[in-house]
Design a protein around this motif. Sequence first.
Motif, PDB file in Angstrom:
ATOM      1  N   CYS A 135       0.851  -1.185   0.000  1.00  0.00           N
ATOM      2  CA  CYS A 135       0.000   0.000   0.000  1.00  0.00           C
ATOM      3  C   CYS A 135       0.889   1.238   0.000  1.00  0.00           C
ATOM      4  N   GLU A 144       1.166   5.173   0.543  1.00  0.00           N
ATOM      5  CA  GLU A 144       0.499   6.276   1.223  1.00  0.00           C
ATOM      6  C   GLU A 144       1.112   7.572   0.701  1.00  0.00           C
ATOM      7  N   TRP A 199       3.867   0.729   2.625  1.00  0.00           N
ATOM      8  CA  TRP A 199       3.534  -0.179   3.720  1.00  0.00           C
ATOM      9  C   TRP A 199       3.306  -1.585   3.180  1.00  0.00           C
ATOM     10  N   LEU A 242      -2.609  -2.315   3.424  1.00  0.00           N
ATOM     11  CA  LEU A 242      -3.463  -1.232   3.891  1.00  0.00           C
ATOM     12  C   LEU A 242      -3.675  -1.292   5.404  1.00  0.00           C
ATOM     13  N   ALA A 257      -0.788   0.313   7.129  1.00  0.00           N
ATOM     14  CA  ALA A 257      -0.833   1.765   6.946  1.00  0.00           C
ATOM     15  C   ALA A 257      -1.836   2.403   7.899  1.00  0.00           C
ATOM     16  N   LYS A 258      -3.004   1.810   8.018  1.00  0.00           N
ATOM     17  CA  LYS A 258      -4.039   2.359   8.885  1.00  0.00           C
ATOM     18  C   LYS A 258      -3.656   2.251  10.361  1.00  0.00           C
ATOM     19  N   SER A 269      -3.894   9.955   1.148  1.00  0.00           N
ATOM     20  CA  SER A 269      -4.635   8.853   0.549  1.00  0.00           C
ATOM     21  C   SER A 269      -3.773   7.604   0.496  1.00  0.00           C
ATOM     22  N   HIS A 270      -4.441   6.466   0.359  1.00  0.00           N
ATOM     23  CA  HIS A 270      -3.761   5.176   0.226  1.00  0.00           C
ATOM     24  C   HIS A 270      -4.055   4.596  -1.154  1.00  0.00           C
TER      25      HIS A 270
END
Length: 105
Positions: free
Chosen positions: A5, A7, A57, A60, A63-64, A90-91
């Motif tokens: 992912c 970012e 990352w 996702l 990342a979150k 944004s991702h």
Amino acid sequence: MNEPCLELVIFKVKDADKARIARRAAQDTVKHYDGFISWSAYESCEDRNLFADVVLWKDLDAAKTAAQKVMKDPGFAAVMAEIDGLVTMSHYQIDQMVEAEAIAA
């Protein structure tokens, strides 16, 4: 989702010199986060106070999870204090990658 992912964060800073130092300290901190792969830090050619971060990352979810951790991590406090406005965060997942056939001159 188990694919990498990307970012993308674009933001304005109050003081470019202070923000650059703070961002480098945050980069030292994030190296230890689960799922972290890389962080490329950019500065605008036209606007001294416009920064862009490209962070890769594992997925996702990583990342979150990191986004939540960053808000409480003292290693990010200085860079957060220098942010004067968020342009976008944004991702993204990869659709396709194209590479040059020869090295640019």
